[in-house]
Design a protein around this motif. Sequence first.
Motif, PDB file in Angstrom:
ATOM      1  N   LYS A  92       0.847  -1.188   0.000  1.00 35.84           N
ATOM      2  CA  LYS A  92       0.000   0.000   0.000  1.00 35.84           C
ATOM      3  C   LYS A  92       0.897   1.258   0.000  1.00 35.84           C
ATOM      4  CE  LYS A  92      -3.534   1.868   2.950  1.00 35.84           C
ATOM      5  NZ  LYS A  92      -4.250   1.754   4.216  1.00 35.84           N
ATOM      6  N   ILE A  93       0.454   2.300  -0.686  1.00 36.99           N
ATOM      7  CA  ILE A  93       1.300   3.490  -0.815  1.00 36.99           C
ATOM      8  C   ILE A  93       0.585   4.745  -0.303  1.00 36.99           C
ATOM      9  CG2 ILE A  93       2.387   5.070  -2.502  1.00 36.99           C
ATOM     10  CD1 ILE A  93       3.959   2.457  -2.142  1.00 36.99           C
ATOM     11  N   ILE A  94       1.377   5.597   0.341  1.00 32.30           N
ATOM     12  CA  ILE A  94       0.935   6.947   0.671  1.00 32.30           C
ATOM     13  C   ILE A  94       1.870   7.890  -0.100  1.00 32.30           C
ATOM     14  CG2 ILE A  94       0.565   8.635   2.519  1.00 32.30           C
ATOM     15  CD1 ILE A  94       0.680   6.129   4.477  1.00 32.30           C
ATOM     16  N   ILE A  95       1.307   8.746  -0.910  1.00 34.89           N
ATOM     17  CA  ILE A  95       2.134   9.701  -1.662  1.00 34.89           C
ATOM     18  C   ILE A  95       2.421  10.912  -0.777  1.00 34.89           C
ATOM     19  CG2 ILE A  95       2.203  11.292  -3.628  1.00 34.89           C
ATOM     20  CD1 ILE A  95       0.464   9.296  -5.194  1.00 34.89           C
ATOM     21  N   ASN A  96       3.712  11.188  -0.565  1.00 36.01           N
ATOM     22  CA  ASN A  96       4.156  12.293   0.285  1.00 36.01           C
ATOM     23  C   ASN A  96       5.070  13.199  -0.527  1.00 36.01           C
ATOM     24  OD1 ASN A  96       4.802  13.899   2.448  1.00 36.01           O
ATOM     25  ND2 ASN A  96       6.223  12.470   3.386  1.00 36.01           N
ATOM     26  N   SER A  97       4.592  14.237  -1.138  1.00 36.36           N
ATOM     27  CA  SER A  97       3.333  14.894  -0.842  1.00 36.36           C
ATOM     28  C   SER A  97       2.900  15.680  -2.078  1.00 36.36           C
ATOM     29  CB  SER A  97       3.533  15.875   0.322  1.00 36.36           C
ATOM     30  OG  SER A  97       4.618  16.744   0.010  1.00 36.36           O
ATOM     31  N   VAL A  98       1.773  16.393  -1.933  1.00 41.22           N
ATOM     32  CA  VAL A  98       1.361  17.339  -2.967  1.00 41.22           C
ATOM     33  C   VAL A  98       1.127  18.697  -2.312  1.00 41.22           C
ATOM     34  CG1 VAL A  98      -1.127  16.768  -2.817  1.00 41.22           C
ATOM     35  CG2 VAL A  98      -0.204  17.710  -4.942  1.00 41.22           C
ATOM     36  N   SER A  99       1.589  19.760  -2.961  1.00 43.32           N
ATOM     37  CA  SER A  99       1.369  21.109  -2.445  1.00 43.32           C
ATOM     38  C   SER A  99       0.032  21.635  -2.971  1.00 43.32           C
ATOM     39  CB  SER A  99       2.513  22.025  -2.880  1.00 43.32           C
ATOM     40  OG  SER A  99       2.553  22.084  -4.291  1.00 43.32           O
ATOM     41  N   ALA A 100      -0.347  22.834  -2.546  1.00 46.51           N
ATOM     42  CA  ALA A 100      -1.662  23.386  -2.903  1.00 46.51           C
ATOM     43  C   ALA A 100      -1.618  24.166  -4.214  1.00 46.51           C
ATOM     44  CB  ALA A 100      -2.181  24.253  -1.762  1.00 46.51           C
ATOM     45  N   ASP A 101      -0.817  23.712  -5.170  1.00 47.27           N
ATOM     46  CA  ASP A 101      -0.731  24.369  -6.477  1.00 47.27           C
ATOM     47  C   ASP A 101      -1.483  23.540  -7.507  1.00 47.27           C
ATOM     48  OD1 ASP A 101       1.140  26.575  -5.796  1.00 47.27           O
ATOM     49  OD2 ASP A 101       2.503  24.912  -5.359  1.00 47.27           O
ATOM     50  N   SER A 102      -2.303  24.210  -8.335  1.00 43.70           N
ATOM     51  CA  SER A 102      -3.183  23.447  -9.231  1.00 43.70           C
ATOM     52  C   SER A 102      -2.387  22.550 -10.171  1.00 43.70           C
ATOM     53  CB  SER A 102      -4.121  24.376 -10.000  1.00 43.70           C
ATOM     54  OG  SER A 102      -3.344  25.294 -10.738  1.00 43.70           O
ATOM     55  N   GLU A 103      -1.210  23.015 -10.640  1.00 48.41           N
ATOM     56  CA  GLU A 103      -0.479  22.157 -11.595  1.00 48.41           C
ATOM     57  C   GLU A 103       0.055  20.886 -10.922  1.00 48.41           C
ATOM     58  OE1 GLU A 103       0.155  25.235 -10.754  1.00 48.41           O
ATOM     59  OE2 GLU A 103       2.296  25.702 -10.686  1.00 48.41           O
ATOM     60  N   LYS A 104       0.325  20.958  -9.613  1.00 49.11           N
ATOM     61  CA  LYS A 104       0.749  19.747  -8.872  1.00 49.11           C
ATOM     62  C   LYS A 104      -0.452  18.849  -8.597  1.00 49.11           C
ATOM     63  CE  LYS A 104       5.107  21.000  -7.759  1.00 49.11           C
ATOM     64  NZ  LYS A 104       6.324  20.258  -7.984  1.00 49.11           N
ATOM     65  N   LEU A 105      -1.546  19.475  -8.117  1.00 50.16           N
ATOM     66  CA  LEU A 105      -2.757  18.706  -7.785  1.00 50.16           C
ATOM     67  C   LEU A 105      -3.282  17.986  -9.034  1.00 50.16           C
ATOM     68  CD1 LEU A 105      -4.310  21.506  -5.564  1.00 50.16           C
ATOM     69  CD2 LEU A 105      -3.694  19.208  -4.725  1.00 50.16           C
ATOM     70  N   ASP A 106      -3.182  18.651 -10.197  1.00 51.49           N
ATOM     71  CA  ASP A 106      -3.686  18.071 -11.445  1.00 51.49           C
ATOM     72  C   ASP A 106      -2.917  16.818 -11.859  1.00 51.49           C
ATOM     73  OD1 ASP A 106      -5.612  19.996 -11.635  1.00 51.49           O
ATOM     74  OD2 ASP A 106      -4.584  21.207 -13.147  1.00 51.49           O
ATOM     75  N   ILE A 107      -1.670  16.714 -11.415  1.00 48.67           N
ATOM     76  CA  ILE A 107      -0.869  15.527 -11.764  1.00 48.67           C
ATOM     77  C   ILE A 107      -0.966  14.456 -10.674  1.00 48.67           C
ATOM     78  CG2 ILE A 107       1.490  14.673 -12.141  1.00 48.67           C
ATOM     79  CD1 ILE A 107       2.140  17.423 -13.364  1.00 48.67           C
ATOM     80  N   ILE A 108      -0.820  14.894  -9.412  1.00 51.63           N
ATOM     81  CA  ILE A 108      -0.677  13.908  -8.325  1.00 51.63           C
ATOM     82  C   ILE A 108      -2.001  13.229  -7.962  1.00 51.63           C
ATOM     83  CG2 ILE A 108      -0.068  13.634  -5.886  1.00 51.63           C
ATOM     84  CD1 ILE A 108       2.434  13.967  -7.394  1.00 51.63           C
ATOM     85  N   ILE A 109      -3.100  13.959  -7.946  1.00 50.08           N
ATOM     86  CA  ILE A 109      -4.368  13.333  -7.538  1.00 50.08           C
ATOM     87  C   ILE A 109      -4.752  12.196  -8.508  1.00 50.08           C
ATOM     88  CG2 ILE A 109      -6.840  13.681  -7.085  1.00 50.08           C
ATOM     89  CD1 ILE A 109      -6.096  16.472  -5.981  1.00 50.08           C
ATOM     90  N   PRO A 110      -4.688  12.408  -9.828  1.00 49.16           N
ATOM     91  CA  PRO A 110      -4.962  11.283 -10.733  1.00 49.16           C
ATOM     92  C   PRO A 110      -4.003  10.100 -10.524  1.00 49.16           C
ATOM     93  CG  PRO A 110      -5.055  13.352 -11.939  1.00 49.16           C
ATOM     94  CD  PRO A 110      -4.540  13.681 -10.577  1.00 49.16           C
ATOM     95  N   LEU A 111      -2.717  10.398 -10.218  1.00 47.11           N
ATOM     96  CA  LEU A 111      -1.765   9.311  -9.939  1.00 47.11           C
ATOM     97  C   LEU A 111      -2.202   8.513  -8.714  1.00 47.11           C
ATOM     98  CD1 LEU A 111       2.008  10.408 -10.092  1.00 47.11           C
ATOM     99  CD2 LEU A 111       0.849   8.617 -11.418  1.00 47.11           C
ATOM    100  N   ALA A 112      -2.596   9.223  -7.669  1.00 49.62           N
ATOM    101  CA  ALA A 112      -3.041   8.548  -6.441  1.00 49.62           C
ATOM    102  C   ALA A 112      -4.255   7.672  -6.732  1.00 49.62           C
ATOM    103  CB  ALA A 112      -3.364   9.576  -5.361  1.00 49.62           C
ATOM    104  N   LYS A 113      -5.177   8.187  -7.535  1.00 48.05           N
ATOM    105  CA  LYS A 113      -6.366   7.399  -7.896  1.00 48.05           C
ATOM    106  C   LYS A 113      -5.972   6.161  -8.701  1.00 48.05           C
ATOM    107  CE  LYS A 113     -10.294   9.101  -9.339  1.00 48.05           C
ATOM    108  NZ  LYS A 113     -11.304   9.960 -10.028  1.00 48.05           N
ATOM    109  N   GLN A 114      -5.105   6.378  -9.673  1.00 48.42           N
ATOM    110  CA  GLN A 114      -4.707   5.283 -10.559  1.00 48.42           C
ATOM    111  C   GLN A 114      -4.076   4.123  -9.776  1.00 48.42           C
ATOM    112  OE1 GLN A 114      -1.899   6.584 -13.597  1.00 48.42           O
ATOM    113  NE2 GLN A 114      -1.380   4.455 -14.127  1.00 48.42           N
TER     114      GLN A 114
END
Length: 262
Positions: A92-114
Amino acid sequence: MFIIGELINGMYANIGKAIKEKDKAEIQKCALRQIESGADALDINCGPASKQPLVDMPWLVEVVQEITDKPLCLDSSRHQVIEAGLKAARNKIIINSVSADSEKLDIIIPLAKQYGAQLIGITISKKGIPQNKDQRLELAATIVSACVDKEFPVENLYLDPIVLPVNVAQAQLKDILESIREFKIISEPSPKTTLGLSNVSQGTNTRGLVNRTFLTMAIAYGLDSAILDPTDEELMEALITSELILNKNIYCSSYLEAYRKK
Ligand code: THG
């Protein structure tokens, strides 16, 4: 309290050297020592000196997975490094971390879902580290709404207020503690909270005391998880006792078990 062991970090001299020399045994020894001390998950950070994090991150993931099924917390600000770790992951993985910038959130959240990963969101943005509680809450809300928009379950999100060293930001620590409490009421269901505990004591000459006092207080503010050194026995005693006092664990099971070992 969900305990993430902080010791597999290239910032530590022994780990930095082991990564460079691909010394599997040293990394596995560090992983086992943390698990035996009570870690629920292990942070994996190649460190600032790593010249090839795209190679080192998956190597660390594979080496640690050989000896444990515990969740791994992939610690990098670069999404390419996180992705390299995710590709090697079985645990199981926890991604550490994503900052509150839209260009980061746009990449990392889909990765976490995938990859079915949990995610730590840090209340930092391109504008820098927040200077007060309101700025922390605003950044936290940005992260939560990005998760909601992208249909990432908020229960799988940890918010981190970013702990600063008490010797450089003494006036911020009370705000950081209050942020922990207020992050929980940003949404229903609530996000979880975590933080990098050892940051608080950097540069002080009473590190253990500062760490365990701050952890005890953060637990009273509702902290769910922390990245810390689980081999610090006095810290772990303070943690267990804080949970006892808040009636978070059934007295007999965890408290007595911990003390019978003595
Ligand atoms: N939030 C999140 N992730 C994080 C942090 C955070 N990851 C990294 C860090 N902060 C948490 N981990 C550590 C690990 C070590 C130390 C502090 C935080 C530390 N190390 C000694 C020092 O710098 O003095 C190294 C001592 C040595 O070299 O032996 O303090 O905040 N989400």
